[in-house]
Design a protein around this motif. Structure first.
Motif, short mmCIF file in Angstrom:
data_model
loop_
_atom_site.label_atom_id
_atom_site.label_comp_id
_atom_site.label_asym_id
_atom_site.label_seq_id
_atom_site.Cartn_x
_atom_site.Cartn_y
_atom_site.Cartn_z
N TRP A 171 37.89 51.56 32.72
CA TRP A 171 38.81 51.06 31.70
C TRP A 171 39.60 49.87 32.20
CZ3 TRP A 171 44.16 50.62 31.31
CH2 TRP A 171 44.65 50.35 30.02
N MET A 172 40.05 49.95 33.46
CA MET A 172 40.79 48.82 34.05
C MET A 172 39.93 47.56 34.07
SD MET A 172 43.90 49.69 34.91
CE MET A 172 44.34 48.42 36.09
N LEU A 173 38.68 47.70 34.47
CA LEU A 173 37.80 46.54 34.57
C LEU A 173 37.42 45.99 33.19
CD1 LEU A 173 35.52 47.79 37.49
CD2 LEU A 173 37.21 45.96 37.59
N ARG A 174 37.22 46.88 32.24
CA ARG A 174 36.81 46.42 30.91
C ARG A 174 37.98 45.90 30.09
NH1 ARG A 174 33.38 49.72 26.95
NH2 ARG A 174 33.29 47.62 26.09
N ARG A 175 39.09 46.62 30.10
CA ARG A 175 40.18 46.35 29.16
C ARG A 175 41.35 45.59 29.76
NH1 ARG A 175 37.31 46.91 24.68
NH2 ARG A 175 36.37 48.99 24.49
N ARG A 176 41.37 45.47 31.05
CA ARG A 176 42.48 44.77 31.70
C ARG A 176 41.92 43.67 32.61
NH1 ARG A 176 44.64 46.50 28.11
NH2 ARG A 176 46.47 47.83 27.95
N PRO A 177 41.31 42.63 32.03
CA PRO A 177 40.75 41.55 32.85
C PRO A 177 41.79 40.85 33.71
CG PRO A 177 40.86 40.91 30.54
CD PRO A 177 41.13 42.38 30.59
N ALA A 178 43.05 40.92 33.29
CA ALA A 178 44.12 40.32 34.10
C ALA A 178 44.20 40.99 35.46
CB ALA A 178 45.46 40.41 33.38
N PHE A 179 43.81 42.25 35.55
CA PHE A 179 43.83 42.98 36.82
C PHE A 179 42.79 42.39 37.77
CE2 PHE A 179 42.25 46.64 39.38
CZ PHE A 179 43.41 46.88 40.10
N THR A 180 41.59 42.13 37.26
CA THR A 180 40.56 41.52 38.09
C THR A 180 40.96 40.13 38.52
OG1 THR A 180 38.87 42.80 36.90
CG2 THR A 180 38.11 40.94 38.22
N ARG A 181 41.53 39.36 37.59
CA ARG A 181 42.01 38.01 37.94
C ARG A 181 43.08 38.07 39.01
NH1 ARG A 181 40.33 34.14 34.20
NH2 ARG A 181 39.39 35.02 32.32
N TYR A 182 43.96 39.05 38.91
CA TYR A 182 45.02 39.20 39.91
C TYR A 182 44.42 39.47 41.30
CZ TYR A 182 48.46 41.67 42.74
OH TYR A 182 49.25 42.08 43.78
N LEU A 183 43.45 40.38 41.37
CA LEU A 183 42.84 40.70 42.66
C LEU A 183 42.16 39.47 43.27
CD1 LEU A 183 41.27 44.22 42.00
CD2 LEU A 183 43.38 43.69 43.26
N MET A 184 41.49 38.68 42.42
CA MET A 184 40.79 37.50 42.93
C MET A 184 41.78 36.45 43.40
SD MET A 184 37.60 37.26 40.25
CE MET A 184 36.92 35.80 41.04
N ARG A 185 42.85 36.24 42.66
CA ARG A 185 43.86 35.27 43.09
C ARG A 185 44.59 35.75 44.33
NH1 ARG A 185 45.14 34.86 37.19
NH2 ARG A 185 44.15 32.95 36.43
N LYS A 186 44.85 37.06 44.39
CA LYS A 186 45.50 37.63 45.58
C LYS A 186 44.62 37.48 46.81
CE LYS A 186 48.72 40.40 47.43
NZ LYS A 186 50.15 40.00 47.57
N GLY A 187 43.32 37.37 46.60
CA GLY A 187 42.39 37.31 47.71
C GLY A 187 42.22 35.95 48.35
N VAL A 188 42.86 34.93 47.80
CA VAL A 188 42.77 33.59 48.39
C VAL A 188 44.16 33.05 48.66
CG1 VAL A 188 40.55 33.09 47.29
CG2 VAL A 188 42.67 32.47 46.12
N VAL A 189 44.25 32.14 49.61
CA VAL A 189 45.54 31.55 49.94
C VAL A 189 45.94 30.51 48.91
CG1 VAL A 189 46.79 30.19 51.67
CG2 VAL A 189 45.23 32.02 52.40
#
Length: 300
Positions: A171-189
C-alpha cells in the motif's frame, strides 16, 4: 474476424531508451527475467537494488560498455521481469541468477551489485565461488558485520518496518509515491542527481501492483530469514574467496561507513573503500569512481 488486441492496461510499460542497450527475456525456474545488455568483452553481471531496476545502471553502462559485456538483470518482481507470488527470499534470488547464467552460457563472470542486489551478490559468491572472478559491492555490508557497531545504527532501518508489513508495504509503494521519492532523495547527498525522468521511472515501476507486492515480499523475506541468520551466526562457518571491494558512501543514511568493517578471517581478499560526498546510491552520484573501481578490481 478481428485480431485479438491486448488491453492497454495489461501491456507492459515501454522500456526506457539507452544508446547501445539491447533487451531480451530469458525464462529460468518458471520465471521470465528481463535482461538489458550492452558492450562486448568479458561478461559482467549487474544486480540492481531497491527501488530500481536495470535502468539504475544507465550512468555506469556508457563508462564500461567499451570494455566489457554488461548484463543488467531485472531481478524477479522488478522492472520488466515476471513478478510471481513467491521466491523473494535471498536463496531464490541467488538460484535465479545462477540459472540465468546457465541459460546464457556464462561459466564465470565478474559481478557488480547494489543494495539488495549486493546482498544477493555476496550470497552468490558464497554458494558458487567458482562462477565469479571478482565482486564489486555497492552500499551493502558483508555477512560478517560487527554487531556492536551495527546494532546502535539499527534505527536507520525504520522505513523497512513499514515496507515488510503484509498489505501495508504494498500500500505504501502503490498509494504513497511520495514515500518512495523521499527514500530516493534521502539516499543521495545532492538531490539534483535524480533527473525527473529517472525519478519518475523508478517511482512508476514501484507503484505497479505486482511490483509493489514484490517490494513488500523482498523486505519481509529479509526480515524473517536473513536477519535471523545474521543473529544466529549462520555465516560464521563460511568464507568468501572471491576478490571483493565494497564501495561505501561517506554519507549513506542507511549504512554509514562505521558499520562497514573488514571481514577478518572470513574473506581472503576484501577491502572497503569510502567515497566522499556520496550517499546510498554511489553509482548514481559518482559513476566515474564506480567505473574506476571496477576496472581496477577486474584487472587484477
Amino acid at each position: 474476424m478481428e485480431p485479438d488486441v491486448e488491453p492497454v492496461e495489461n501491456r507492459p510499460p515501454p522500456l526506457p531508451e539507452l544508446a547501445g542497450v539491447q533487451h531480451r527475456f530469458v525464462e529460468v525456474r518458471g520465471v521470465r527475467l528481463h535482461v538489458a545488455e550492452a558492450g562486448s568483452g568479458e561478461p559482467v553481471v549487474l544486480l540492481h537494488g531497491f527501488p530500481q531496476h536495470w535502468y539504475g545502471w544507465r550512468r555506469l553502462i556508457p563508462l564500461l560498455a567499451g570494455e566489457y559485456r554488461l548484463i543488467c538483470v531485472d531481478q524477479r518482481g522488478f522492472g520488466w521481469s515476471d513478478a510471481p507470488a513467491k521466491g523473494y527470499d535471498t536463496d531464490s534470488r541467488v538460484s535465479d541468477v545462477l540459472a540465468l547464467m546457465d541459460a546464457l552460457g556464462l561459466d564465470r563472470v565478474r559481478l557488480v551489485g547494489h543494495d539488495w542486489g549486493a546482498w544477493t551478490g555476496f550470497q552468490l559468491c558464497l554458494r558458487a565461488p567458482e562462477r565469479f572472478t571478482h565482486y564489486l559491492a555497492l552500499n551493502m555490508l558483508h555477512p560478517w558485520p560487527l554487531h556492536r557497531r551495527l546494532m546502535p545504527q539499527a534505527w536507520r532501518f525504520w522505513y523497512t518496518a513499514l515496507l515488510e508489513q503484509p498489505l501495508l508495504g504494498r500500500w505504501m509503494l502503490r498509494r504513497r509515491p511520495a514515500f518512495t521519492r523521499y527514500l530516493m532523495r534521502k539516499g543521495v547527498v545532492d538531490g539534483r542527481v535524480w533527473t525527473p525522468d529517472a525519478m519518475d521511472e523508478f517511482v512508476r515501476s514501484s507503484r505497479e501492483p505486482d511490483r509493489a507486492r514484490a517490494g513488500e515480499a523482498l523486505h519481509r523475506a529479509f526480515a524473517l530469514r536473513d536477519i535471523a541468520r545474521l543473529v544466529l551466526g549462520h555465516y560464521k562457518k563460511l568464507r568468501l574467496s572471491t576478490p571483493t571491494v565494497i564501495l561505501a558512501g561517506e554519507r549513506d543514511f542507511m549504512l554509514p561507513p562505521a558499520v562497514l568493517t573488514g571481514a577478518g578471517g572470513h574473506a581472503s581478499d576484501l577491502t572497503v573503500e569510502v567515497l566522499a560526498g556520496c550517499g546510498h546510491y554511489v553509482h548514481e552520484e559518482r559513476p566515474d569512481l564506480v567505473a574506476k573501481a571496477a576496472r581496477e578490481l577486474f584487472g587484477r
